[in-house]
Design a protein around this motif. Structure first.
Motif, PDB file in Angstrom:
ATOM      1  N   ALA A   1     -84.369 -10.543 -16.452  1.00  8.35           N
ATOM      2  CA  ALA A   1     -83.333 -10.876 -15.276  1.00  8.35           C
ATOM      3  C   ALA A   1     -82.379 -11.888 -15.434  1.00  8.35           C
ATOM      4  CB  ALA A   1     -84.460 -11.207 -14.003  1.00  8.35           C
ATOM      5  N   ILE A   2     -82.790 -13.159 -15.966  1.00 10.48           N
ATOM      6  CA  ILE A   2     -81.875 -13.942 -16.106  1.00 10.48           C
ATOM      7  C   ILE A   2     -80.584 -13.519 -16.932  1.00 10.48           C
ATOM      8  CG2 ILE A   2     -82.995 -14.747 -18.437  1.00 10.48           C
ATOM      9  CD1 ILE A   2     -80.722 -16.907 -15.712  1.00 10.48           C
ATOM     10  N   GLY A   3     -80.805 -12.637 -18.145  1.00 13.45           N
ATOM     11  CA  GLY A   3     -79.646 -12.076 -19.159  1.00 13.45           C
ATOM     12  C   GLY A   3     -78.984 -11.178 -18.375  1.00 13.45           C
ATOM     13  N   LEU A   4     -79.393 -10.563 -17.175  1.00 13.35           N
ATOM     14  CA  LEU A   4     -78.719  -9.399 -16.270  1.00 13.35           C
ATOM     15  C   LEU A   4     -77.921 -10.311 -15.348  1.00 13.35           C
ATOM     16  CD1 LEU A   4     -78.338  -6.501 -16.045  1.00 13.35           C
ATOM     17  CD2 LEU A   4     -80.046  -6.669 -14.102  1.00 13.35           C
ATOM     18  N   VAL A   5     -78.217 -11.358 -14.980  1.00 18.83           N
ATOM     19  CA  VAL A   5     -77.345 -12.149 -13.921  1.00 18.83           C
ATOM     20  C   VAL A   5     -76.345 -12.877 -14.673  1.00 18.83           C
ATOM     21  CG1 VAL A   5     -77.633 -14.422 -12.669  1.00 18.83           C
ATOM     22  CG2 VAL A   5     -79.592 -12.648 -12.429  1.00 18.83           C
ATOM     23  N   VAL A   6     -76.483 -13.446 -15.734  1.00 19.66           N
ATOM     24  CA  VAL A   6     -75.588 -14.106 -16.437  1.00 19.66           C
ATOM     25  C   VAL A   6     -74.430 -13.115 -17.164  1.00 19.66           C
ATOM     26  CG1 VAL A   6     -75.104 -15.557 -18.372  1.00 19.66           C
ATOM     27  CG2 VAL A   6     -77.249 -16.165 -17.296  1.00 19.66           C
ATOM     28  N   LEU A   7     -74.824 -12.086 -17.432  1.00 25.05           N
ATOM     29  CA  LEU A   7     -73.755 -10.949 -17.921  1.00 25.05           C
ATOM     30  C   LEU A   7     -73.158 -10.557 -17.077  1.00 25.05           C
ATOM     31  CD1 LEU A   7     -75.841  -8.988 -20.401  1.00 25.05           C
ATOM     32  CD2 LEU A   7     -74.039 -10.401 -20.975  1.00 25.05           C
ATOM     33  N   LEU A   8     -73.638 -10.083 -15.814  1.00 27.44           N
ATOM     34  CA  LEU A   8     -72.771  -9.737 -14.600  1.00 27.44           C
ATOM     35  C   LEU A   8     -71.953 -10.867 -13.932  1.00 27.44           C
ATOM     36  CD1 LEU A   8     -75.401  -7.348 -12.893  1.00 27.44           C
ATOM     37  CD2 LEU A   8     -73.041  -6.815 -13.845  1.00 27.44           C
ATOM     38  N   ALA A   9     -72.503 -12.181 -14.159  1.00 28.25           N
ATOM     39  CA  ALA A   9     -71.501 -13.277 -13.833  1.00 28.25           C
ATOM     40  C   ALA A   9     -70.309 -13.356 -14.561  1.00 28.25           C
ATOM     41  CB  ALA A   9     -72.260 -14.715 -13.676  1.00 28.25           C
ATOM     42  N   ALA A  10     -70.533 -13.097 -15.833  1.00 32.34           N
ATOM     43  CA  ALA A  10     -69.563 -13.359 -16.597  1.00 32.34           C
ATOM     44  C   ALA A  10     -68.342 -12.272 -16.490  1.00 32.34           C
ATOM     45  CB  ALA A  10     -70.058 -13.177 -18.239  1.00 32.34           C
ATOM     46  N   TRP A  11     -68.907 -10.929 -15.830  1.00 31.27           N
ATOM     47  CA  TRP A  11     -68.078  -9.950 -15.423  1.00 31.27           C
ATOM     48  C   TRP A  11     -67.190 -10.217 -14.297  1.00 31.27           C
ATOM     49  CZ3 TRP A  11     -69.754  -4.556 -13.534  1.00 31.27           C
ATOM     50  CH2 TRP A  11     -68.612  -3.821 -13.624  1.00 31.27           C
ATOM     51  N   LEU A  12     -68.112 -10.471 -13.376  1.00 31.01           N
ATOM     52  CA  LEU A  12     -67.899 -10.303 -11.709  1.00 31.01           C
ATOM     53  C   LEU A  12     -67.430 -11.696 -11.177  1.00 31.01           C
ATOM     54  CD1 LEU A  12     -70.393  -7.902 -10.412  1.00 31.01           C
ATOM     55  CD2 LEU A  12     -67.896  -7.576 -10.972  1.00 31.01           C
ATOM     56  N   GLY A  13     -67.633 -12.906 -12.095  1.00 32.22           N
ATOM     57  CA  GLY A  13     -67.479 -14.197 -11.489  1.00 32.22           C
ATOM     58  C   GLY A  13     -68.969 -14.962 -11.043  1.00 32.22           C
ATOM     59  N   TYR A  14     -68.942 -16.240 -11.013  1.00 34.70           N
ATOM     60  CA  TYR A  14     -70.250 -16.861 -10.906  1.00 34.70           C
ATOM     61  C   TYR A  14     -70.191 -17.138  -9.304  1.00 34.70           C
ATOM     62  CZ  TYR A  14     -70.737 -17.964 -15.856  1.00 34.70           C
ATOM     63  OH  TYR A  14     -70.927 -17.525 -16.990  1.00 34.70           O
ATOM     64  N   ASN A  15     -70.759 -16.153  -8.475  1.00 33.40           N
ATOM     65  CA  ASN A  15     -70.604 -16.001  -7.123  1.00 33.40           C
ATOM     66  C   ASN A  15     -71.767 -15.134  -6.513  1.00 33.40           C
ATOM     67  OD1 ASN A  15     -69.752 -13.375  -7.611  1.00 33.40           O
ATOM     68  ND2 ASN A  15     -67.513 -14.020  -7.536  1.00 33.40           N
ATOM     69  N   PHE A  16     -71.807 -15.279  -5.368  1.00 32.62           N
ATOM     70  CA  PHE A  16     -72.767 -14.581  -4.276  1.00 32.62           C
ATOM     71  C   PHE A  16     -72.747 -13.222  -4.761  1.00 32.62           C
ATOM     72  CE2 PHE A  16     -74.153 -12.100  -0.814  1.00 32.62           C
ATOM     73  CZ  PHE A  16     -75.244 -12.583  -0.452  1.00 32.62           C
ATOM     74  N   ARG A  17     -71.549 -12.389  -5.021  1.00 40.22           N
ATOM     75  CA  ARG A  17     -71.474 -10.998  -5.419  1.00 40.22           C
ATOM     76  C   ARG A  17     -72.150 -10.596  -6.593  1.00 40.22           C
ATOM     77  NH1 ARG A  17     -65.596  -8.010  -6.186  1.00 40.22           N
ATOM     78  NH2 ARG A  17     -65.879  -9.728  -8.123  1.00 40.22           N
ATOM     79  N   ALA A  18     -72.039 -11.208  -7.851  1.00 37.72           N
ATOM     80  CA  ALA A  18     -72.548 -11.153  -8.959  1.00 37.72           C
ATOM     81  C   ALA A  18     -74.067 -11.131  -8.753  1.00 37.72           C
ATOM     82  CB  ALA A  18     -71.959 -11.992 -10.055  1.00 37.72           C
ATOM     83  N   ALA A  19     -74.613 -12.138  -8.105  1.00 36.82           N
ATOM     84  CA  ALA A  19     -76.122 -12.374  -7.979  1.00 36.82           C
ATOM     85  C   ALA A  19     -76.558 -10.951  -7.325  1.00 36.82           C
ATOM     86  CB  ALA A  19     -76.371 -13.528  -7.313  1.00 36.82           C
ATOM     87  N   VAL A  20     -75.929 -10.617  -6.038  1.00 34.67           N
ATOM     88  CA  VAL A  20     -76.330  -9.349  -5.569  1.00 34.67           C
ATOM     89  C   VAL A  20     -76.338  -8.019  -6.422  1.00 34.67           C
ATOM     90  CG1 VAL A  20     -75.821  -7.797  -3.669  1.00 34.67           C
ATOM     91  CG2 VAL A  20     -75.663 -10.251  -3.182  1.00 34.67           C
ATOM     92  N   VAL A  21     -75.339  -7.864  -7.134  1.00 31.27           N
ATOM     93  CA  VAL A  21     -75.142  -6.792  -7.876  1.00 31.27           C
ATOM     94  C   VAL A  21     -76.307  -6.761  -8.882  1.00 31.27           C
ATOM     95  CG1 VAL A  21     -73.941  -5.714  -9.870  1.00 31.27           C
ATOM     96  CG2 VAL A  21     -72.751  -6.498  -7.694  1.00 31.27           C
ATOM     97  N   ALA A  22     -76.521  -8.230  -9.716  1.00 31.52           N
ATOM     98  CA  ALA A  22     -77.722  -8.228 -10.479  1.00 31.52           C
ATOM     99  C   ALA A  22     -79.216  -7.874  -9.753  1.00 31.52           C
ATOM    100  CB  ALA A  22     -77.912  -9.446 -11.087  1.00 31.52           C
ATOM    101  N   LEU A  23     -79.115  -8.102  -8.463  1.00 33.98           N
ATOM    102  CA  LEU A  23     -80.556  -8.165  -7.918  1.00 33.98           C
ATOM    103  C   LEU A  23     -80.746  -6.563  -7.614  1.00 33.98           C
ATOM    104  CD1 LEU A  23     -80.680 -11.033  -5.612  1.00 33.98           C
ATOM    105  CD2 LEU A  23     -82.054 -10.906  -7.589  1.00 33.98           C
ATOM    106  N   VAL A  24     -79.650  -6.040  -7.259  1.00 34.86           N
ATOM    107  CA  VAL A  24     -79.789  -4.452  -6.976  1.00 34.86           C
ATOM    108  C   VAL A  24     -80.129  -3.929  -7.999  1.00 34.86           C
ATOM    109  CG1 VAL A  24     -78.342  -2.595  -6.289  1.00 34.86           C
ATOM    110  CG2 VAL A  24     -78.047  -4.587  -4.917  1.00 34.86           C
ATOM    111  N   LEU A  25     -79.728  -4.051  -9.189  1.00 39.06           N
ATOM    112  CA  LEU A  25     -79.919  -3.283 -10.346  1.00 39.06           C
ATOM    113  C   LEU A  25     -81.347  -3.639 -10.822  1.00 39.06           C
ATOM    114  CD1 LEU A  25     -76.536  -3.959 -12.734  1.00 39.06           C
ATOM    115  CD2 LEU A  25     -77.331  -1.835 -11.448  1.00 39.06           C
ATOM    116  N   TYR A  26     -81.726  -4.812 -10.527  1.00 40.50           N
ATOM    117  CA  TYR A  26     -83.187  -5.041 -10.961  1.00 40.50           C
ATOM    118  C   TYR A  26     -84.108  -4.441 -10.073  1.00 40.50           C
ATOM    119  CZ  TYR A  26     -86.787  -8.063 -12.727  1.00 40.50           C
ATOM    120  OH  TYR A  26     -87.982  -8.551 -13.467  1.00 40.50           O
TER     121      TYR A  26
END
Length: 244
Positions: free
Chosen positions: A97-122
């Motif tokens: 989960a932490i890897g998914l969050v960080v990878l998506l943050a590197a793509w979408l930015g360090y923000n609420f949206r990236a966290a939501v996308v990662a959580l949805v995928l998880y």
């Protein structure tokens, strides 16, 4: 009163009891200035609100995506692609989960949206899988009986299959919600807030009581969400399937 109903009453009472104990401890404990600042009640409420926002926004997106997709993959020609779709969905949960969050943050930015996308995928897999399993486990004879009564395919789906699949589907939704509450703690690593901030603050500043407080609040929140899911399962379960 059945054992199931007793369990529904015990869980929230236990959560409230532990929460009351935490509040009493927070008011009476001899905390350092740093601990007192971090565990300020208004900040705790703000962190809890952020955590709930992450959880419920992600949950709504999961439901909007996974429920219709699960139904679609049990219909006619779409059944052939159910295996590949489940394999793709499984990637989200199989990845750390932490890897998914960080990878998506590197793509979408360090923000609420990236966290939501990662959580949805998880969290999408339990809902998708249970929706499919629930529909596939409906007795084919009941489906044929509905069609024999002149029902259309869509009416059979909404009047026969979905009502019977509800218990299994709700179980998947409850599992996803609990996963989301726990995983939302990781959003703090990309600046999206939540109760995970207490854990990282406790680790970084060597404040074990802050760390334990964060972990405790997340656990209580997960138990409370799990209880709400159990209540919904109990209420929505078709009467003929209710436990004795």
């Amino acid at each position: 009163m059945t054992a199931a109903r007793r369990a529904l009453l015990v869980q929230p009472l236990a959560v409230l009891l532990v929460l009351a104990g935490f509040v009493v401890w927070l008011r009476t404990a001899d905390l350092t200035a740093g601990e007192r600042t971090t565990l300020n009640p208004s900040d705790l409420l703000a962190y809890t609100g952020e955590h709930l926002a992450l959880t419920f926004v992600s949950a709504v997106i999961v439901l909007v995506v996974a429920l219709p997709l699960g139904v679609l993959l049990t219909r006619g020609p779409f059944r052939r692609v159910s295996g590949p779709v489940l394999a793709v969905a499984n990637v989200g949960q199989a990845a750390p989960a932490i890897g998914l969050v960080v990878l998506l943050a590197a793509w979408l930015g360090y923000n609420f949206r990236a966290a939501v996308v990662a959580l949805v995928l998880y969290a999408v897999l339990p809902v998708l899988r249970n929706t499919m399993i629930g529909l596939q486990s409906v007795d084919p004879r009941l489906v044929e009986a509905g069609r024999g009564m002149g029902m259309s395919s869509s009416r059979v789906l909404f009047s026969v299959e979905l009502p019977l699949a509800v218990p299994v589907m709700l179980s998947g939704i409850r599992t996803a919600l609990v996963l989301l509450v726990g995983s939302a703690a990781l959003a703090t690593f990309i600046g999206a807030g939540g109760l995970g901030l207490l854990i990282t603050t406790g680790v970084n500043l060597f404040l074990p009581r802050v760390l334990v407080s964060g972990a405790l609040l997340i656990a209580l929140l997960a138990l409370l969400i799990d209880w709400v899911g159990r209540v919904v399962e109990h209420v929505a379960r078709p009467k003929g399937l209710s436990p004795a």
